[in-house]
Scaffold this motif. Structure first.
Motif, PDB file in Angstrom:
ATOM      1  N   LEU A 550     -16.088  83.338  -4.578  1.00 37.82           N
ATOM      2  CA  LEU A 550     -16.167  82.715  -3.350  1.00 37.82           C
ATOM      3  C   LEU A 550     -17.451  81.790  -3.404  1.00 37.82           C
ATOM      4  N   ASP A 551     -17.496  80.426  -3.015  1.00 38.42           N
ATOM      5  CA  ASP A 551     -18.677  79.964  -2.777  1.00 38.42           C
ATOM      6  C   ASP A 551     -19.032  79.818  -1.256  1.00 38.42           C
ATOM      7  N   LEU A 552     -20.093  80.826  -0.971  1.00 36.30           N
ATOM      8  CA  LEU A 552     -20.467  81.001   0.529  1.00 36.30           C
ATOM      9  C   LEU A 552     -20.889  79.824   0.847  1.00 36.30           C
ATOM     10  N   ASN A 553     -21.813  78.781   0.188  1.00 38.92           N
ATOM     11  CA  ASN A 553     -22.144  77.634   0.941  1.00 38.92           C
ATOM     12  C   ASN A 553     -20.748  76.681   1.240  1.00 38.92           C
ATOM     13  N   LEU A 554     -19.927  76.414   0.373  1.00 41.93           N
ATOM     14  CA  LEU A 554     -18.654  75.754   0.573  1.00 41.93           C
ATOM     15  C   LEU A 554     -17.816  76.447   1.922  1.00 41.93           C
ATOM     16  N   MET A 555     -17.684  77.665   1.876  1.00 38.26           N
ATOM     17  CA  MET A 555     -16.931  78.330   2.918  1.00 38.26           C
ATOM     18  C   MET A 555     -17.683  78.025   4.332  1.00 38.26           C
ATOM     19  N   VAL A 556     -18.999  77.974   4.523  1.00 39.49           N
ATOM     20  CA  VAL A 556     -19.655  77.760   5.691  1.00 39.49           C
ATOM     21  C   VAL A 556     -19.394  76.102   6.008  1.00 39.49           C
ATOM     22  N   MET A 557     -19.730  75.334   5.042  1.00 42.95           N
ATOM     23  CA  MET A 557     -19.187  73.859   5.494  1.00 42.95           C
ATOM     24  C   MET A 557     -18.067  73.756   5.985  1.00 42.95           C
ATOM     25  N   GLU A 558     -17.182  74.502   5.335  1.00 42.14           N
ATOM     26  CA  GLU A 558     -15.559  74.213   5.888  1.00 42.14           C
ATOM     27  C   GLU A 558     -15.382  74.689   7.318  1.00 42.14           C
ATOM     28  N   MET A 559     -16.344  75.548   7.745  1.00 43.80           N
ATOM     29  CA  MET A 559     -16.002  76.138   9.125  1.00 43.80           C
ATOM     30  C   MET A 559     -17.037  75.335  10.077  1.00 43.80           C
ATOM     31  N   THR A 560     -17.616  74.394   9.731  1.00 41.29           N
ATOM     32  CA  THR A 560     -18.488  73.592  10.491  1.00 41.29           C
ATOM     33  C   THR A 560     -17.822  73.187  11.953  1.00 41.29           C
ATOM     34  N   GLU A 561     -16.646  72.525  11.848  1.00 39.26           N
ATOM     35  CA  GLU A 561     -16.166  72.038  12.799  1.00 39.26           C
ATOM     36  C   GLU A 561     -15.472  73.034  13.912  1.00 39.26           C
ATOM     37  N   LEU A 562     -14.943  74.129  13.193  1.00 43.62           N
ATOM     38  CA  LEU A 562     -14.609  75.234  14.009  1.00 43.62           C
ATOM     39  C   LEU A 562     -15.658  76.191  14.823  1.00 43.62           C
ATOM     40  N   LEU A 563     -16.827  76.320  14.049  1.00 45.66           N
ATOM     41  CA  LEU A 563     -18.081  76.935  14.612  1.00 45.66           C
ATOM     42  C   LEU A 563     -18.378  76.059  15.870  1.00 45.66           C
ATOM     43  N   SER A 564     -18.522  74.765  15.767  1.00 42.35           N
ATOM     44  CA  SER A 564     -19.060  73.693  16.653  1.00 42.35           C
ATOM     45  C   SER A 564     -18.399  74.055  18.102  1.00 42.35           C
ATOM     46  N   VAL A 565     -17.013  74.087  17.857  1.00 46.80           N
ATOM     47  CA  VAL A 565     -16.251  74.252  19.173  1.00 46.80           C
ATOM     48  C   VAL A 565     -16.196  75.446  19.669  1.00 46.80           C
ATOM     49  N   SER A 566     -16.735  76.518  19.007  1.00 45.65           N
ATOM     50  CA  SER A 566     -16.395  77.888  19.434  1.00 45.65           C
ATOM     51  C   SER A 566     -17.937  78.350  20.311  1.00 45.65           C
ATOM     52  N   ILE A 567     -19.054  77.838  20.362  1.00 46.98           N
ATOM     53  CA  ILE A 567     -20.149  78.035  20.928  1.00 46.98           C
ATOM     54  C   ILE A 567     -20.309  77.542  22.361  1.00 46.98           C
ATOM     55  N   ALA A 568     -21.128  78.082  22.938  1.00 52.14           N
ATOM     56  CA  ALA A 568     -21.630  77.419  24.432  1.00 52.14           C
ATOM     57  C   ALA A 568     -22.119  75.989  24.295  1.00 52.14           C
ATOM     58  N   LYS A 569     -21.795  75.242  25.181  1.00 54.00           N
ATOM     59  CA  LYS A 569     -22.259  73.845  25.370  1.00 54.00           C
ATOM     60  C   LYS A 569     -23.623  73.542  25.171  1.00 54.00           C
ATOM     61  N   LYS A 570     -24.440  74.431  25.752  1.00 53.37           N
ATOM     62  CA  LYS A 570     -25.867  74.089  25.696  1.00 53.37           C
ATOM     63  C   LYS A 570     -26.640  74.515  24.498  1.00 53.37           C
ATOM     64  N   ALA A 571     -25.686  75.199  23.517  1.00 46.72           N
ATOM     65  CA  ALA A 571     -26.344  75.787  22.238  1.00 46.72           C
ATOM     66  C   ALA A 571     -26.159  74.678  21.070  1.00 46.72           C
ATOM     67  N   ASP A 572     -27.213  74.399  20.381  1.00 50.94           N
ATOM     68  CA  ASP A 572     -27.298  73.785  18.986  1.00 50.94           C
ATOM     69  C   ASP A 572     -27.058  74.364  18.047  1.00 50.94           C
ATOM     70  N   LEU A 573     -26.361  74.045  17.049  1.00 48.95           N
ATOM     71  CA  LEU A 573     -26.019  74.856  15.802  1.00 48.95           C
ATOM     72  C   LEU A 573     -26.521  74.008  14.700  1.00 48.95           C
ATOM     73  N   GLU A 574     -27.501  74.703  13.961  1.00 47.44           N
ATOM     74  CA  GLU A 574     -28.190  74.227  12.814  1.00 47.44           C
ATOM     75  C   GLU A 574     -27.686  74.969  11.278  1.00 47.44           C
ATOM     76  N   PHE A 575     -27.752  74.241  10.313  1.00 48.95           N
ATOM     77  CA  PHE A 575     -27.399  74.738   9.127  1.00 48.95           C
ATOM     78  C   PHE A 575     -28.466  74.437   8.222  1.00 48.95           C
ATOM     79  N   HIS A 576     -28.830  75.377   7.403  1.00 47.48           N
ATOM     80  CA  HIS A 576     -30.035  75.473   6.353  1.00 47.48           C
ATOM     81  C   HIS A 576     -29.288  75.975   5.097  1.00 47.48           C
ATOM     82  N   LEU A 577     -28.529  75.300   4.315  1.00 47.61           N
ATOM     83  CA  LEU A 577     -27.862  75.849   3.231  1.00 47.61           C
ATOM     84  C   LEU A 577     -28.643  75.629   1.900  1.00 47.61           C
ATOM     85  N   GLU A 578     -29.075  76.557   1.153  1.00 46.73           N
ATOM     86  CA  GLU A 578     -29.782  76.380  -0.050  1.00 46.73           C
ATOM     87  C   GLU A 578     -28.977  76.082  -1.113  1.00 46.73           C
TER      88      GLU A 578
END
Length: 851
Positions: A550-578
């Motif tokens: 499993l490529d951890l970076n690729l899996m997190v990128m594939e979940m970007t849209e799902l995670l964005s709609v699953s959090i509170a409206k006032k919360a900002d989601l940041e990604f820092h993938l090495e």
């Protein structure tokens, strides 16, 4: 009533007589009113049953219409429609079981008179019957010839019949052709039975293309899908035995809507005038007149028994009242003596009650209507967390917290109002900790000091409630596991059919077709859904997890849209993938669950405030000293790790919360279940991963997770599908058994598409019978594990007993652990997990036949 009034009543017989007369008159009036009410109620019930009967008949005819539309769609979609395909589609629907009113489904073609001889020659060749001829003979302007008719046994004489020769049917055929809509005929004689009662026909036209005008419909008209029904069976199926047992029903047909003609009887005999209900409705373009009348057993005895009962009860009450009034003086003295006797008994009973209260283990108390403790029974050092002396004279709100006081005081007032036993359950914080109590309250028969009072029994139910909670939780989890397994199995069957159709569509289109990328995306979506179904099987104990690179970076990128709609409206989601992160060996679905749980917990910690959530990945080379200091007791070995970090700016956690964060069912949320992080810990242990948490109140939280490295990602060979697609066609005879018609159909269609002959069976018993009938010719057997009558494992063993060398492929929506082991020295047996791609199925067939 005082003695003077008693004497007045007894010495004036006219008053007693007047009471008697008025009472009897009121009883008669009540009986007549009840009779009128019951007649109205019976009519209302008849109207309700009539509405239900009409709706059921309408739904049944709609169901038949949908069946014909399905045949039309199948006829339009199936390339090279022939008699066998028509028969297979009919058999797959099992219509005679579910719709006994349906006599036949047939396909008729329209032939101009000038083309009769040519059409007759073409039809002989197409149907493979040199004796086929259009009948009855004769020269006519147009012919409407039935080619296919199911079921075959009862429709053999109708094949080749020109139905335009039957009176009235030519007009219905032309009306269907010109309107393009379903046409329902009037009552008529049908070919499928010889009874005197009428039948009905439904016709659904077929065209070449999609004509829009009358001229186009006439020029492109091919024929009709026809449904024949016996009216008696149709009405019995639609209305049901229960309705026909309750009501006499008569139905007449008045002809087409907007052009009514003389009414013709459809069902039943006309009902005589009287208490009958009449309705006129439009049924697929025709006017049907309904008549309903209740049978005697429907109305029952209520129309006369209730009025007679009311009259009798009224008379009886009147007589009792009259007798009571004549005996008031005699009973007065007797009542006073009885009251004195009962007072003495009550005092004795009170003494016994007090002794019994001292003997029982639960504290008991007497409270007045204000909730004030008047008396406490029993030798108990503490009652409700306080000394008994501290409770005497105090009210419930003075000694208990507000929630507990409201619950207990409400039960006291309800017991006073209803004179029934009431129960109140509440919790208190005592020196021994949080305790649950159950209070049982009952109103006392006699007031104390002029006030109504209740008796309160108090029981500590802390241990019982905890045991019940544990049992409920265990039962809920077991039920969820069973439910998850059943749902996953059914989903795997559906996904198998979908994936099979997608793969077959991919085989039928050109590689550069615009539909190719759409089908690839559809295939990927089905495979993602299959991963979820496998996860549900693993949860239920009926499957196994899929561990892969499993490529951890690729899996997190594939979940970007799902995670964005699953959090509170006032919360900002940041990604820092090495970049350059090593691969890990993991179950992708479970790792996705870890990420989702951490992000949703971070969102809940931010709540309605403004904040941010950061997801980071890093490459970490850790030695033993670092791991023992930061991840003590987690069994991590020195080496290279892929690190996942999730941090937030939320409310943070105190030391007590951090200590219990992984306890099952522990949660700080009002609506939480406390399962997310405990499940997360189990997933990490299964992957030999470590976790480290830092958090403080008001300073947010940070979760660090280490996954052991599995090295760089291997190259993927994508040539298998194309190689399989271009492989040599399959040959031979295959036996396919599956109780799901969709799965059975797609497997059979695919194998036929690849060049094989196929025998299809709906269960293991039928498969064994077909194998016995074609013994020695079957080249490969494909069996579903879960089937009625005889499951796949039983059929597998029976077929092995007949022919140990025949190759067998076992299919299941569950895991391979449910598959029987083949006996030694026999031909190979493979297991294929549902859902599967057609290329995987073809590879399995080739593999067992080569072995």
């Amino acid at each position: 009533m005082n003695p003077l009034n008693q004497r007045v009543i007894l010495r004036n017989p006219r008053i007693v007589t007047l009471v008697l007369v008025l009472g009897l008159a009121a009883s008669l009036v009540g009986a007549l009113a009840a009779r009128r009410f019951q007649v109205k109620a019976t009519r209302a019930r008849v109207e309700q049953e009539a509405v239900i009967a009409q709706e059921n008949l309408h739904y049944t005819i709609q169901a038949y219409r949908d069946i014909l539309m399905g045949f039309r769609g199948h006829s339009t979609a199936a390339l090279g429609l022939n008699r066998d395909r028509f028969h297979q589609y009919f058999a797959s629907l099992d219509l005679r079981t579910h719709h006994p009113g349906l006599l036949s489904v047939s396909y008729g073609v329209d032939i101009p008179g000038a083309d009769r001889d040519r059409a007759e020659r073409d039809l002989r060749r197409e149907m493979g019957d040199p004796a086929f001829a259009i009948h009855p003979p004769g020269v006519r302007p147009r012919y409407f010839v039935l080619l296919f008719a199911e079921p075959r046994e009862s429709n053999r004489t109708s094949i080749g019949r020109d139905t335009r020769t039957i009176p009235g049917q030519g007009l219905d055929i032309d009306r269907a052709r010109d309107t393009g809509a379903l046409v329902l005929t009037g009552p008529m004689k049908v070919l499928q039975y010889d009874g005197p009662d009428p039948g009905l026909l439904m016709r659904l036209p077929l065209y070449h293309g999609a004509p829009a005008t009358l001229e186009e419909r006439r020029s492109t008209f091919l024929g009709c899908i026809n449904g024949a029904f016996r009216v008696q069976d149709l009405i019995a199926e639609a209305l049901g035995k229960e309705t026909l047992r309750k009501l006499d029903v008569a139905i007449t047909d008045a002809g087409p809507w907007g052009d009514p003609g003389p009414a013709r009887q459809l069902y039943g005999a006309p009902l005589a005038e009287g208490r009958k209900l009449e309705r006129t409705v439009e049924v697929f373009g025709r006017i049907w007149n309904f008549e309903f009348r209740a049978r005697p057993e429907f109305a029952g005895t209520a129309e006369w028994s209730l009025p007679v009962g009311i009259g009798a009860c009224g008379c009886l009450i009147t007589l009792l009242l009259w007798g009571l009034m004549t005996s008031l003086v005699q009973t007065g003295q007797r009542a006073r003596l009885m009251a004195l006797h009962m007072t003495g008994q009550l005092r004795e009973e009170e003494s016994r009650t007090e002794a019994m209260a001292l003997a029982v283990p639960d504290p008991m108390a007497v409270l007045d209507e204000d909730g004030r403790f008047l008396r406490i029974y029993g030798q108990h050092p503490r009652v409700l967390g306080a000394a008994p002396a501290a409770l005497l004279g105090a009210t419930i709100p003075q000694v208990l917290p507000r929630d507990a006081a409201d619950s207990l005081l409400g039960a006291v007032r309800k017991a006073l109002d209803t004179h029934r036993l009431q129960t109140a359950v509440f919790e208190l914080s005592t020196p021994e900790g949080r305790c649950d109590f159950e209070g049982r309250i009952l109103r006392m028969g006699q007031p104390l000091d002029g006030k109504a009072c209740v008796v309160l029994s108090i029981r500590d139910i802390t241990e019982r409630t905890r045991a019940e909670e544990i049992a409920r939780t265990k039962q809920k989890l077991e039920s969820l596991g069973v439910l998850a397994g059943g749902i996953a199995h059914d989903f795997n069957n559906f996904l198998t059919a979908i994936l099979g159709h997608v793969n077959m569509a991919q085989d039928l289109i050109e590689p550069d077709s615009v539909a190719a990328p759409m089908l690839r995306r559809a295939e990927a979506s089905v495979l993602r859904a299959a991963e979820l179904a496998h996860q549900m099987l693993a949860y239920s104990g009926r499957g196994s997890l899929k561990v892969d690179l499993l490529d951890l970076n690729l899996m997190v990128m594939e979940m970007t849209e799902l995670l964005s709609v699953s959090i509170a409206k006032k919360a900002d989601l940041e990604f820092h993938l090495e970049p350059g992160l090593p691969m890990i060996m993991a179950d992708a679905v479970q790792v996705q669950q870890v990420v989702m749980n951490l992000v949703t917990n971070a969102s809940d910690a931010i709540a309605d405030r403004t904040g941010s959530i950061a997801i980071e990945t890093r490459l970490l080379v850790a030695d033993r000293a670092f791991l023992e200091a930061r991840f003590p007791g987690q069994g991590l070995e020195p080496g290279t790790y892929a690190m996942l970090l999730v941090s937030d700016t939320g409310c943070g956690m105190d030391a007590e919360t951090r200590k219990r964060i992984f306890d099952p069912f522990y949660t700080t949320k009002a609506t939480g279940r406390g399962l997310g992080l405990s499940a997360l810990l189990g997933i990490l242990r299964g992957h030999k991963a470590g976790i480290y948490i830092t958090s403080a109140p008001g300073q947010g939280s940070r979760f660090e997770i280490l996954f052991p490295s599995a090295g760089p990602a291997p190259g993927r060979d994508l040539s298998g599908a194309s190689a399989a697609a271009g492989a040599t066609p399959l040959t031979g005879l295959a036996l396919v058994a599956d109780d799901e018609p969709m799965v059975r159909s797609i497997v059979a269609d695919f194998l036929e598409h690849r060049g094989m002959e196929v025998l299809a069976a709906a269960d293991g018993q039928e498969a064994l019978e077909l194998f016995t009938l074609h013994r020695g010719r079957v080249d490969v057997v494909l069996l579903d594990i879960t089937m009625p009558r005889m499951d796949g494992n039983e059929a597998f063993r029976a077929i092995r007993a007949l022919d140990p060398q025949v190759p067998v492929i076992l299919l299941s929506g569950f895991s391979a652990r449910d598959v029987a082991t083949p006996p030694p020295g026999t031909a190979p047996a493979l297991f294929v997990q549902k859902p599967f791609r057609t290329v995987d199925l073809e590879e399995a067939v080739r593999k067992v036949r080569r072995a």
